[in-house]
Write a protein that holds these residues in place. Structure first.
Motif, mmCIF file in Angstrom:
data_model
loop_
_atom_site.group_PDB
_atom_site.id
_atom_site.type_symbol
_atom_site.label_atom_id
_atom_site.label_comp_id
_atom_site.label_asym_id
_atom_site.label_seq_id
_atom_site.Cartn_x
_atom_site.Cartn_y
_atom_site.Cartn_z
ATOM 1 N N ARG A 190 0.835 -1.220 0.000
ATOM 2 C CA ARG A 190 0.000 0.000 0.000
ATOM 3 C C ARG A 190 0.864 1.262 0.000
ATOM 4 O O ARG A 190 0.587 2.210 -0.721
ATOM 5 C CB ARG A 190 -0.884 0.015 1.240
ATOM 6 C CG ARG A 190 -2.141 -0.814 1.112
ATOM 7 C CD ARG A 190 -3.070 -0.532 2.291
ATOM 8 N NE ARG A 190 -4.339 -1.182 2.125
ATOM 9 C CZ ARG A 190 -4.588 -2.474 2.359
ATOM 10 N NH1 ARG A 190 -3.606 -3.272 2.775
ATOM 11 N NH2 ARG A 190 -5.786 -2.990 2.175
ATOM 12 N N PRO A 236 -10.815 -0.176 -3.880
ATOM 13 C CA PRO A 236 -9.755 0.417 -3.062
ATOM 14 C C PRO A 236 -8.695 1.128 -3.895
ATOM 15 O O PRO A 236 -8.426 0.729 -5.028
ATOM 16 C CB PRO A 236 -9.152 -0.793 -2.327
ATOM 17 C CG PRO A 236 -9.587 -1.989 -3.101
ATOM 18 C CD PRO A 236 -10.871 -1.640 -3.790
ATOM 19 N N GLY A 237 -8.118 2.177 -3.331
ATOM 20 C CA GLY A 237 -7.059 2.920 -4.015
ATOM 21 C C GLY A 237 -5.956 2.023 -4.552
ATOM 22 O O GLY A 237 -5.552 2.171 -5.709
ATOM 23 N N PRO A 238 -5.445 1.070 -3.730
ATOM 24 C CA PRO A 238 -4.375 0.192 -4.233
ATOM 25 C C PRO A 238 -4.885 -0.848 -5.228
ATOM 26 O O PRO A 238 -4.123 -1.682 -5.720
ATOM 27 C CB PRO A 238 -3.837 -0.504 -2.976
ATOM 28 C CG PRO A 238 -4.445 0.213 -1.818
ATOM 29 C CD PRO A 238 -5.703 0.845 -2.291
ATOM 30 N N LYS A 258 -17.412 -10.423 7.956
ATOM 31 C CA LYS A 258 -16.508 -9.507 8.669
ATOM 32 C C LYS A 258 -17.235 -9.035 9.921
ATOM 33 O O LYS A 258 -18.316 -8.472 9.760
ATOM 34 C CB LYS A 258 -16.161 -8.328 7.774
ATOM 35 C CG LYS A 258 -15.303 -7.268 8.485
ATOM 36 C CD LYS A 258 -15.033 -6.068 7.588
ATOM 37 C CE LYS A 258 -14.144 -5.069 8.310
ATOM 38 N NZ LYS A 258 -13.802 -3.903 7.505
ATOM 39 N N TRP A 270 -22.740 -5.241 -2.219
ATOM 40 C CA TRP A 270 -22.056 -3.949 -2.057
ATOM 41 C C TRP A 270 -20.703 -3.972 -2.758
ATOM 42 O O TRP A 270 -20.301 -3.048 -3.418
ATOM 43 C CB TRP A 270 -21.887 -3.675 -0.561
ATOM 44 C CG TRP A 270 -21.642 -2.250 -0.217
ATOM 45 C CD1 TRP A 270 -22.559 -1.243 -0.213
ATOM 46 C CD2 TRP A 270 -20.401 -1.673 0.212
ATOM 47 N NE1 TRP A 270 -21.954 -0.080 0.192
ATOM 48 C CE2 TRP A 270 -20.640 -0.305 0.459
ATOM 49 C CE3 TRP A 270 -19.112 -2.184 0.415
ATOM 50 C CZ2 TRP A 270 -19.658 0.558 0.903
ATOM 51 C CZ3 TRP A 270 -18.129 -1.321 0.841
ATOM 52 C CH2 TRP A 270 -18.401 0.034 1.091
ATOM 53 N N GLN A 271 -19.992 -5.089 -2.577
ATOM 54 C CA GLN A 271 -18.737 -5.312 -3.314
ATOM 55 C C GLN A 271 -18.704 -6.756 -3.787
ATOM 56 O O GLN A 271 -19.112 -7.661 -3.056
ATOM 57 C CB GLN A 271 -17.518 -5.043 -2.427
ATOM 58 C CG GLN A 271 -17.071 -3.591 -2.423
ATOM 59 C CD GLN A 271 -15.833 -3.361 -1.568
ATOM 60 O OE1 GLN A 271 -15.842 -3.681 -0.376
ATOM 61 N NE2 GLN A 271 -14.792 -2.802 -2.135
ATOM 62 N N ALA A 300 -19.055 -0.924 5.737
ATOM 63 C CA ALA A 300 -17.794 -1.657 5.564
ATOM 64 C C ALA A 300 -17.101 -1.992 6.887
ATOM 65 O O ALA A 300 -16.033 -2.601 6.894
ATOM 66 C CB ALA A 300 -16.822 -0.932 4.625
ATOM 67 N N THR A 352 -11.734 -9.889 6.981
ATOM 68 C CA THR A 352 -11.953 -8.554 6.421
ATOM 69 C C THR A 352 -12.568 -8.751 5.037
ATOM 70 O O THR A 352 -12.612 -9.877 4.526
ATOM 71 C CB THR A 352 -10.632 -7.770 6.305
ATOM 72 O OG1 THR A 352 -9.673 -8.590 5.649
ATOM 73 C CG2 THR A 352 -10.123 -7.347 7.672
ATOM 74 N N ILE A 353 -13.016 -7.647 4.436
ATOM 75 C CA ILE A 353 -13.605 -7.736 3.099
ATOM 76 C C ILE A 353 -12.514 -8.100 2.092
ATOM 77 O O ILE A 353 -12.646 -9.061 1.332
ATOM 78 C CB ILE A 353 -14.299 -6.408 2.713
ATOM 79 C CG1 ILE A 353 -15.478 -6.134 3.666
ATOM 80 C CG2 ILE A 353 -14.755 -6.451 1.257
ATOM 81 C CD1 ILE A 353 -16.101 -4.759 3.534
ATOM 82 N N GLU A 354 -11.440 -7.328 2.098
ATOM 83 C CA GLU A 354 -10.296 -7.639 1.235
ATOM 84 C C GLU A 354 -9.474 -8.755 1.872
ATOM 85 O O GLU A 354 -9.556 -8.995 3.069
ATOM 86 C CB GLU A 354 -9.410 -6.395 1.049
ATOM 87 C CG GLU A 354 -10.147 -5.159 0.515
ATOM 88 C CD GLU A 354 -10.578 -5.293 -0.929
ATOM 89 O OE1 GLU A 354 -10.107 -6.221 -1.615
ATOM 90 O OE2 GLU A 354 -11.398 -4.468 -1.373
ATOM 91 N N HIS A 364 -6.903 7.870 2.137
ATOM 92 C CA HIS A 364 -6.934 6.438 1.920
ATOM 93 C C HIS A 364 -7.223 6.124 0.461
ATOM 94 O O HIS A 364 -7.533 5.018 0.082
ATOM 95 C CB HIS A 364 -8.053 5.880 2.804
ATOM 96 C CG HIS A 364 -7.860 4.434 3.166
ATOM 97 N ND1 HIS A 364 -6.676 3.943 3.633
ATOM 98 C CD2 HIS A 364 -8.711 3.395 3.131
ATOM 99 C CE1 HIS A 364 -6.823 2.641 3.868
ATOM 100 N NE2 HIS A 364 -8.042 2.284 3.561
HETATM 101 P P1 XMP Z 1 -11.516 -4.372 4.803
HETATM 102 O O1 XMP Z 1 -10.737 -5.290 3.926
HETATM 103 O O2 XMP Z 1 -10.659 -3.664 5.799
HETATM 104 O O3 XMP Z 1 -12.078 -3.238 3.841
HETATM 105 O O4 XMP Z 1 -12.709 -5.037 5.436
HETATM 106 C C1 XMP Z 1 -13.053 -2.292 4.202
HETATM 107 C C2 XMP Z 1 -13.362 -1.428 2.987
HETATM 108 O O5 XMP Z 1 -12.229 -0.613 2.699
HETATM 109 C C3 XMP Z 1 -11.750 -0.872 1.389
HETATM 110 N N1 XMP Z 1 -10.275 -0.837 1.466
HETATM 111 C C4 XMP Z 1 -9.514 0.151 0.985
HETATM 112 N N2 XMP Z 1 -9.842 1.275 0.314
HETATM 113 N N3 XMP Z 1 -7.547 1.811 0.173
HETATM 114 C C5 XMP Z 1 -8.852 2.091 -0.116
HETATM 115 O O6 XMP Z 1 -9.125 3.112 -0.746
HETATM 116 C C6 XMP Z 1 -7.139 0.712 0.851
HETATM 117 O O7 XMP Z 1 -5.946 0.488 1.070
HETATM 118 C C7 XMP Z 1 -8.188 -0.171 1.263
HETATM 119 N N4 XMP Z 1 -8.181 -1.334 1.932
HETATM 120 C C8 XMP Z 1 -9.472 -1.730 2.053
HETATM 121 C C9 XMP Z 1 -12.299 -2.236 1.009
HETATM 122 O O8 XMP Z 1 -12.423 -2.392 -0.399
HETATM 123 C C10 XMP Z 1 -13.618 -2.242 1.729
HETATM 124 O O9 XMP Z 1 -14.613 -1.562 0.983
#
Ligand code: XMP
Length: 324
Positions: free
Chosen positions: A117, A205-207, A316, A244-245, A279, A320-322, A159
């Motif tokens: 990231r 997500p940004g990355p 979650k 949602w995703q 989220a 986590t989602i990702e 972010h």
């Molecule tokens: P997790 O995986 O933490 O994700 O349950 C929660 C939400 O955040 C998004 N996500 C990101 N968005 N940069 C972003 O802009 C990031 O590094 C990043 N990591 C997680 C993810 O897609 C989900 O909607």
């Protein structure tokens, strides 16, 4: 900051008429703010930066300079769509930067998610700054900050693709949608004539695919992920309501497969579809078995190197989602 609170008198944008009134008001305000000046914008193709760009194009036309950085971690068709919509249809001044090799070279061998990231964020700012330096006399920087960004993390998106752009760029910020909630941004985008596939895009997500290509990213595995993800999204788009995703993940290990009586090693592809409000917690969405089978068949047939398709049914918490 004082001017970072949504005015209490501001009505929720719930109809096309209210969206149009907002557009008219913002176009006038943008003209007043920047006059004949040029405005720079990092255009990711996400709904927030796209709506910001479309508003600015309406207000100042070619004096908006939009920069689209392709970091190689975008989904299938995304850079092409940005070029088609903004350069071809809206006649924007669009600088397309192919930075794929730069990002992937920097990421080679890096397996730690947070390091990945950081590299992506830092490299993004570097590329964007380099482009900004090539342009003379730009004093305004537009950002697609929306109200939840301000409520959650202060005035500048931290972010997001755009990253926290460094103060030394010393430009005046232009943030026409900063008091809008996501549904309002979408309403405005639709009223501005942006395509539904852009306006109603799922959060990304940004990355980008960087956090879905688990571990150290390799080009072949990243391409397999991009192809598989396009298939997963295409099939799951048939669900009502839409999750949602919904996307694909590719892990950094192989398992045994068999083809023409020969054993060989291939990657698995993981299907992920979740519903959530914020989220912070999320539930795996039920996918009908016939849809899963169609995804399996299309992925196996069309994505080289993949020999297994799995479905992640984790909620979650604790997942986590990702995957990273
Ligand atoms: P997790 O995986 O933490 O994700 O349950 C929660 C939400 O955040 C998004 N996500 C990101 N968005 N940069 C972003 O802009 C990031 O590094 C990043 N990591 C997680 C993810 O897609 C989900 O909607």
């Amino acid at each position: 900051m004082e001017n970072n609170r949504r005015p209490e008198s501001m009505e929720r944008i719930t109809t096309p008429e209210l969206a149009q009134a907002f557009i008219d008001e913002q176009v006038a305000a943008l003209k007043a703010q920047v006059g004949d000046g040029k405005v720079l914008l990092a255009l990711s193709g996400g709904v927030d930066s796209s709506v910001t760009a479309a508003l600015l194009i309406k207000a100042i036309g070619e004096n908006l300079v939009a920069v689209h950085v392709n970091h190689g971690l975008l989904r299938k068709g995304e850079p092409e769509q940005v070029i088609d919509v903004f350069r071809n249809q809206l006649k924007a001044t669009l600088i397309y930067v192919d930075a794929v090799d730069r990002f992937l070279d920097k990421l080679a061998g890096i397996a730690d998610p947070e390091q990945k990231r950081k590299i992506i964020g830092a490299e993004f700012i570097k590329v964007f700054e380099e482009e900004a330096r090539k342009l003379d006399g730009i004093h305004f920087l537009a950002q697609g900050t929306i109200y939840p960004d301000i409520l959650e993390s202060g005035p500048v998106k931290s972010h997001h693709n755009v990253g926290g752009l460094p103060a030394e760029m010393n430009m005046e910020l232009v943030e026409p949608v900063k008091f809008l909630y996501k549904d309002e941004v979408r309403m405005v985008g639709k009223q501005l004539g942006l395509p539904d596939s852009m306006v109603f895009r799922q959060p990304f997500p940004g990355p980008g695919l960087g956090v879905r290509c688990v571990g150290a990213i390799t080009r072949d595995r990243l391409e397999a992920l991009r192809e598989a993800d396009a298939i997963v999204r295409d099939e799951i788009a048939g669900l009502d309501p839409l999750p949602w995703q919904y996307f694909a993940v590719i892990p950094d290990f192989k398992s045994t497969g068999i083809k023409d009586n020969m054993r060989y090693m291939g990657w698995p592809v993981i299907i992920r579809a979740i519903s959530t409000v914020d989220a912070v917690t999320a539930k795996a969405v039920e996918i009908p078995f016939d849809m899963l089978c169609r995804i399996r068949d299309r992925v196996i047939e069309n994505v080289p190197g993949v020999n297994r398709v799995l479905w992640d049914i984790s909620d979650k918490p604790v997942a986590t989602i990702e995957w990273e």
